[in-house]
Design a protein around this motif. Sequence first.
Motif, PDB file in Angstrom:
ATOM      1  N   VAL A 226       3.960  -2.237  -1.730  1.00 51.56           N
ATOM      2  CA  VAL A 226       4.914  -1.046  -1.125  1.00 51.56           C
ATOM      3  C   VAL A 226       4.832   0.124  -1.869  1.00 51.56           C
ATOM      4  CG1 VAL A 226       7.080  -0.311  -0.483  1.00 51.56           C
ATOM      5  CG2 VAL A 226       6.465  -2.731  -0.358  1.00 51.56           C
ATOM      6  N   CYS A 227       4.925   0.124  -3.222  1.00 48.55           N
ATOM      7  CA  CYS A 227       5.084   1.431  -4.043  1.00 48.55           C
ATOM      8  C   CYS A 227       3.659   1.381  -4.931  1.00 48.55           C
ATOM      9  CB  CYS A 227       6.165   1.410  -4.877  1.00 48.55           C
ATOM     10  SG  CYS A 227       7.673   0.914  -4.006  1.00 48.55           S
ATOM     11  N   GLY A 228       2.962   0.638  -4.852  1.00 50.54           N
ATOM     12  CA  GLY A 228       1.710   0.515  -5.821  1.00 50.54           C
ATOM     13  C   GLY A 228       1.799  -0.117  -7.196  1.00 50.54           C
ATOM     14  N   ASP A 236      -6.221  -2.138 -14.197  1.00 48.53           N
ATOM     15  CA  ASP A 236      -6.118  -1.208 -12.933  1.00 48.53           C
ATOM     16  C   ASP A 236      -7.207  -1.058 -12.077  1.00 48.53           C
ATOM     17  OD1 ASP A 236      -7.671   0.098 -14.755  1.00 48.53           O
ATOM     18  OD2 ASP A 236      -6.206   2.068 -15.251  1.00 48.53           O
ATOM     19  N   SER A 237      -8.032  -2.115 -12.458  1.00 55.63           N
ATOM     20  CA  SER A 237      -9.205  -1.908 -11.566  1.00 55.63           C
ATOM     21  C   SER A 237      -9.123  -2.007 -10.169  1.00 55.63           C
ATOM     22  CB  SER A 237     -10.321  -3.420 -11.755  1.00 55.63           C
ATOM     23  OG  SER A 237      -9.881  -4.016 -13.007  1.00 55.63           O
ATOM     24  N   TYR A 238      -8.012  -2.392  -9.491  1.00 56.78           N
ATOM     25  CA  TYR A 238      -7.938  -2.225  -8.074  1.00 56.78           C
ATOM     26  C   TYR A 238      -6.568  -1.549  -7.848  1.00 56.78           C
ATOM     27  CZ  TYR A 238     -10.876  -6.433  -8.407  1.00 56.78           C
ATOM     28  OH  TYR A 238     -11.797  -7.347  -8.751  1.00 56.78           O
ATOM     29  N   ARG A 242      -8.093   2.268  -2.098  1.00 57.71           N
ATOM     30  CA  ARG A 242      -8.976   1.304  -1.175  1.00 57.71           C
ATOM     31  C   ARG A 242      -8.641  -0.230  -0.861  1.00 57.71           C
ATOM     32  NH1 ARG A 242     -14.209   0.983  -4.087  1.00 57.71           N
ATOM     33  NH2 ARG A 242     -12.864   1.503  -5.750  1.00 57.71           N
ATOM     34  N   HIS A 243      -7.619  -0.304  -2.107  1.00 55.71           N
ATOM     35  CA  HIS A 243      -7.273  -1.795  -2.212  1.00 55.71           C
ATOM     36  C   HIS A 243      -5.503  -1.820  -1.976  1.00 55.71           C
ATOM     37  CE1 HIS A 243     -10.800  -1.876  -4.548  1.00 55.71           C
ATOM     38  NE2 HIS A 243     -11.078  -2.764  -3.939  1.00 55.71           N
ATOM     39  N   ILE A 244      -5.114  -3.167  -1.645  1.00 52.11           N
ATOM     40  CA  ILE A 244      -3.545  -3.429  -1.527  1.00 52.11           C
ATOM     41  C   ILE A 244      -3.464  -4.543  -2.221  1.00 52.11           C
ATOM     42  CG2 ILE A 244      -1.977  -3.908   0.028  1.00 52.11           C
ATOM     43  CD1 ILE A 244      -3.424  -2.404   2.382  1.00 52.11           C
ATOM     44  N   LEU A 245      -2.657  -4.519  -3.213  1.00 50.87           N
ATOM     45  CA  LEU A 245      -2.391  -5.703  -3.941  1.00 50.87           C
ATOM     46  C   LEU A 245      -1.066  -6.451  -3.613  1.00 50.87           C
ATOM     47  CD1 LEU A 245      -4.362  -3.703  -5.813  1.00 50.87           C
ATOM     48  CD2 LEU A 245      -3.279  -4.732  -7.660  1.00 50.87           C
ATOM     49  N   VAL A 246      -1.370  -7.601  -3.172  1.00 48.53           N
ATOM     50  CA  VAL A 246      -0.155  -8.321  -2.716  1.00 48.53           C
ATOM     51  C   VAL A 246       0.422  -9.556  -3.583  1.00 48.53           C
ATOM     52  CG1 VAL A 246       0.898  -9.648  -0.448  1.00 48.53           C
ATOM     53  CG2 VAL A 246      -0.737  -7.719  -0.164  1.00 48.53           C
ATOM     54  N   PRO A 247       1.504  -9.083  -4.146  1.00 50.85           N
ATOM     55  CA  PRO A 247       1.741 -10.164  -5.122  1.00 50.85           C
ATOM     56  C   PRO A 247       2.181 -11.718  -4.512  1.00 50.85           C
ATOM     57  CG  PRO A 247       3.375  -8.242  -5.295  1.00 50.85           C
ATOM     58  CD  PRO A 247       2.457  -8.223  -4.280  1.00 50.85           C
ATOM     59  N   GLN A 248       1.921 -12.681  -5.253  1.00 51.43           N
ATOM     60  CA  GLN A 248       2.079 -14.072  -4.496  1.00 51.43           C
ATOM     61  C   GLN A 248       3.668 -14.393  -4.247  1.00 51.43           C
ATOM     62  OE1 GLN A 248      -0.508 -16.879  -6.338  1.00 51.43           O
ATOM     63  NE2 GLN A 248      -2.369 -16.062  -5.013  1.00 51.43           N
ATOM     64  N   ALA A 249       4.329 -13.971  -4.963  1.00 57.97           N
ATOM     65  CA  ALA A 249       5.657 -14.254  -4.840  1.00 57.97           C
ATOM     66  C   ALA A 249       6.634 -13.251  -5.282  1.00 57.97           C
ATOM     67  CB  ALA A 249       6.089 -15.571  -5.609  1.00 57.97           C
ATOM     68  N   TYR A 250       7.993 -13.123  -5.101  1.00 56.30           N
ATOM     69  CA  TYR A 250       8.978 -12.085  -5.413  1.00 56.30           C
ATOM     70  C   TYR A 250       9.018 -12.759  -6.890  1.00 56.30           C
ATOM     71  CZ  TYR A 250      10.064 -10.015  -0.831  1.00 56.30           C
ATOM     72  OH  TYR A 250       9.928  -9.244   0.360  1.00 56.30           O
ATOM     73  N   LYS A 251       8.953 -11.757  -7.740  1.00 52.65           N
ATOM     74  CA  LYS A 251       9.593 -12.137  -9.172  1.00 52.65           C
ATOM     75  C   LYS A 251      10.796 -11.583  -9.253  1.00 52.65           C
ATOM     76  CE  LYS A 251       7.272 -11.656 -13.726  1.00 52.65           C
ATOM     77  NZ  LYS A 251       6.274 -10.622 -14.223  1.00 52.65           N
ATOM     78  N   ARG A 252      11.642 -12.770  -9.883  1.00 56.21           N
ATOM     79  CA  ARG A 252      13.211 -12.163  -9.797  1.00 56.21           C
ATOM     80  C   ARG A 252      13.449 -11.552 -10.967  1.00 56.21           C
ATOM     81  NH1 ARG A 252      16.273 -14.972  -6.179  1.00 56.21           N
ATOM     82  NH2 ARG A 252      17.771 -13.265  -6.673  1.00 56.21           N
ATOM     83  N   ALA A 253      14.758 -11.080 -11.176  1.00 58.95           N
ATOM     84  CA  ALA A 253      15.320 -10.340 -12.399  1.00 58.95           C
ATOM     85  C   ALA A 253      15.437 -11.415 -13.304  1.00 58.95           C
ATOM     86  CB  ALA A 253      16.726  -9.898 -11.893  1.00 58.95           C
ATOM     87  N   TYR A 254      15.508 -11.026 -14.659  1.00 60.17           N
ATOM     88  CA  TYR A 254      15.404 -11.883 -15.962  1.00 60.17           C
ATOM     89  C   TYR A 254      14.376 -12.742 -16.052  1.00 60.17           C
ATOM     90  CZ  TYR A 254      20.206 -10.387 -15.633  1.00 60.17           C
ATOM     91  OH  TYR A 254      21.394  -9.696 -15.360  1.00 60.17           O
ATOM     92  N   ASN A 266      -8.652  -5.461   1.083  1.00 65.22           N
ATOM     93  CA  ASN A 266      -8.954  -4.259   1.343  1.00 65.22           C
ATOM     94  C   ASN A 266      -8.233  -3.432   2.529  1.00 65.22           C
ATOM     95  OD1 ASN A 266      -9.901  -5.122   3.859  1.00 65.22           O
ATOM     96  ND2 ASN A 266     -12.084  -5.177   3.261  1.00 65.22           N
ATOM     97  N   ARG A 267      -8.422  -2.240   2.894  1.00 74.18           N
ATOM     98  CA  ARG A 267      -7.624  -1.644   3.791  1.00 74.18           C
ATOM     99  C   ARG A 267      -7.578  -2.237   4.965  1.00 74.18           C
ATOM    100  NH1 ARG A 267      -3.197   1.351   2.172  1.00 74.18           N
ATOM    101  NH2 ARG A 267      -3.462   1.361  -0.094  1.00 74.18           N
ATOM    102  N   LYS A 268      -8.529  -3.102   5.311  1.00 75.22           N
ATOM    103  CA  LYS A 268      -8.676  -3.686   6.756  1.00 75.22           C
ATOM    104  C   LYS A 268      -7.956  -5.126   6.670  1.00 75.22           C
ATOM    105  CE  LYS A 268     -13.164  -1.865   7.774  1.00 75.22           C
ATOM    106  NZ  LYS A 268     -14.653  -2.212   7.677  1.00 75.22           N
ATOM    107  N   GLY A 269      -7.375  -5.279   5.580  1.00 83.26           N
ATOM    108  CA  GLY A 269      -6.627  -6.552   5.538  1.00 83.26           C
ATOM    109  C   GLY A 269      -7.373  -7.816   5.167  1.00 83.26           C
ATOM    110  N   GLN A 270      -8.819  -7.641   4.561  1.00 81.72           N
ATOM    111  CA  GLN A 270      -9.548  -8.895   4.374  1.00 81.72           C
ATOM    112  C   GLN A 270      -9.260  -9.030   2.818  1.00 81.72           C
ATOM    113  OE1 GLN A 270     -13.097  -6.598   5.380  1.00 81.72           O
ATOM    114  NE2 GLN A 270     -13.237  -7.903   7.170  1.00 81.72           N
ATOM    115  N   LEU A 271      -9.288 -10.452   2.809  1.00 80.25           N
ATOM    116  CA  LEU A 271      -8.886 -10.765   1.106  1.00 80.25           C
ATOM    117  C   LEU A 271     -10.318 -10.776   0.217  1.00 80.25           C
ATOM    118  CD1 LEU A 271      -7.213 -12.130  -0.922  1.00 80.25           C
ATOM    119  CD2 LEU A 271      -7.761 -14.358  -0.100  1.00 80.25           C
ATOM    120  N   LEU A 272     -10.073  -9.999  -0.736  1.00 83.21           N
ATOM    121  CA  LEU A 272     -11.237  -9.690  -1.396  1.00 83.21           C
ATOM    122  C   LEU A 272     -11.294 -10.626  -2.665  1.00 83.21           C
ATOM    123  CD1 LEU A 272     -11.556  -5.779  -1.575  1.00 83.21           C
ATOM    124  CD2 LEU A 272     -12.788  -7.365  -0.068  1.00 83.21           C
TER     125      LEU A 272
END
Length: 359
Positions: A226-228, A236-238, A242-254, A266-272
């Motif tokens: 959402v925010c980068g 910080d390579s990606y 040009r890239h969207i980094l999607v975390p595999q899970a919500y990391k919780r507080a603590y 990539n911006r087309k939604g393809q997993l690189l």
Amino acid sequence: MLQDLNQVYERDRAVWNSCARTYEEQIVGGHPDVTAYEEFEEDLLDRILLHLIRDRKTKVRLYDVGCGSGRLHLRYALKSVLPASLPYEERSRIRSAQRVKAGYVFDSVLSHGLESIGGVDFSAEMLELARRKLRRAGLGTLLGNRLFLDQGSAFDLPLFSPYPLPFLVTVCNSIGVMQGPKGAEALFRSMCRAVEGSGGIALISSYRKEAIQSFALSNYESTMNVCGQPRWLRPDSYADARHILVPQAYKRAYDPSGEILVDVFNRKGQLLHPAVALRRDPSAVDYAIRTGHIRTYSDYESYWYSWDQIQAWMDTLWPKDRAYHLEGCKIDSLRAGPVQLAVLDAGNHLKDLVQRWSV
Ligand SMILES: C[S@@+](CC[C@H](N)C(=O)[O-])C[C@H]1O[C@@H](n2cnc3c(N)ncnc32)[C@H](O)[C@@H]1O
């Protein structure tokens, strides 16, 4: 507005316009720690509204400063509108929407005393999301009469009249994304000016700097699509447009882990690149903890202000005898641990209620 505040304002407006849709999906209705905070705020606002309407027999106008996608509009419209009062074709949609959450169920006290729900936001995209959400819930005919969405600045609020009682809120740490300390100061001034003459209420709910380590780090890491990418994560390579980094899970507080796994698209939604590990850089983490300043590689900035900083703004910008600074954990230790509330009660409506939370 000062020249540099103006520039940050325009930059931030572009940032919020571009992240509006993912913010709505991943944060407003997504991250479990954020929804816990939102639900705390909503229960708190319910309690204050009940006090004003039922105990003090006051008609209220709720106004959300930095209203975003209309979370409070949706909630309080559903709570306060009788489906039978709306056009026939909208009624079944409202009834279905009212069944989505316990907090959306019709409430006769609010229906009687909550005259309107308004709000302002500088992002046209956010406001459009709000309109769409309200129309989908069958509330479209109320837009412009009972529900108001203004596009504009939190720093230029109008002067509110005394009837119905103005109750202005800035929730979900919106103060932290309002253009840094100069913006926060402008918000304190603007909210005070807006309600002081009419004896209204202004409430600012925010995260505390003291909770950066326990709450903020994992929160921003698990919402970086959402925010980068937060600047404390390496490599910080990606971290570029040009890239969207999607975390595999919500990391919780603590969560003490210094690592998070992301899938790189990539911006087309393809997993690189699946499962890329990003790790915390201790000196960048230390900067965030020391300053409360969150930065990402996408121009997104947020501040978590310390207790003392919020107190200082209250002392210098609000009348002392009508202002309360409350610790979230004393009201709700399960959901509001990292939260503080600044409340300006210009007409002295909340004294009895607030005393219970200040012990
Ligand atoms: C953290 S979001 C909160 C949205 C909403 N209140 C909620 O709780 O879901 C902050 C909002 O403040 C808006 N915003 C930031 N700076 C602003 C400003 N100076 N004037 C008006 N809106 C602003 C953003 O567009 C965004 O929608």
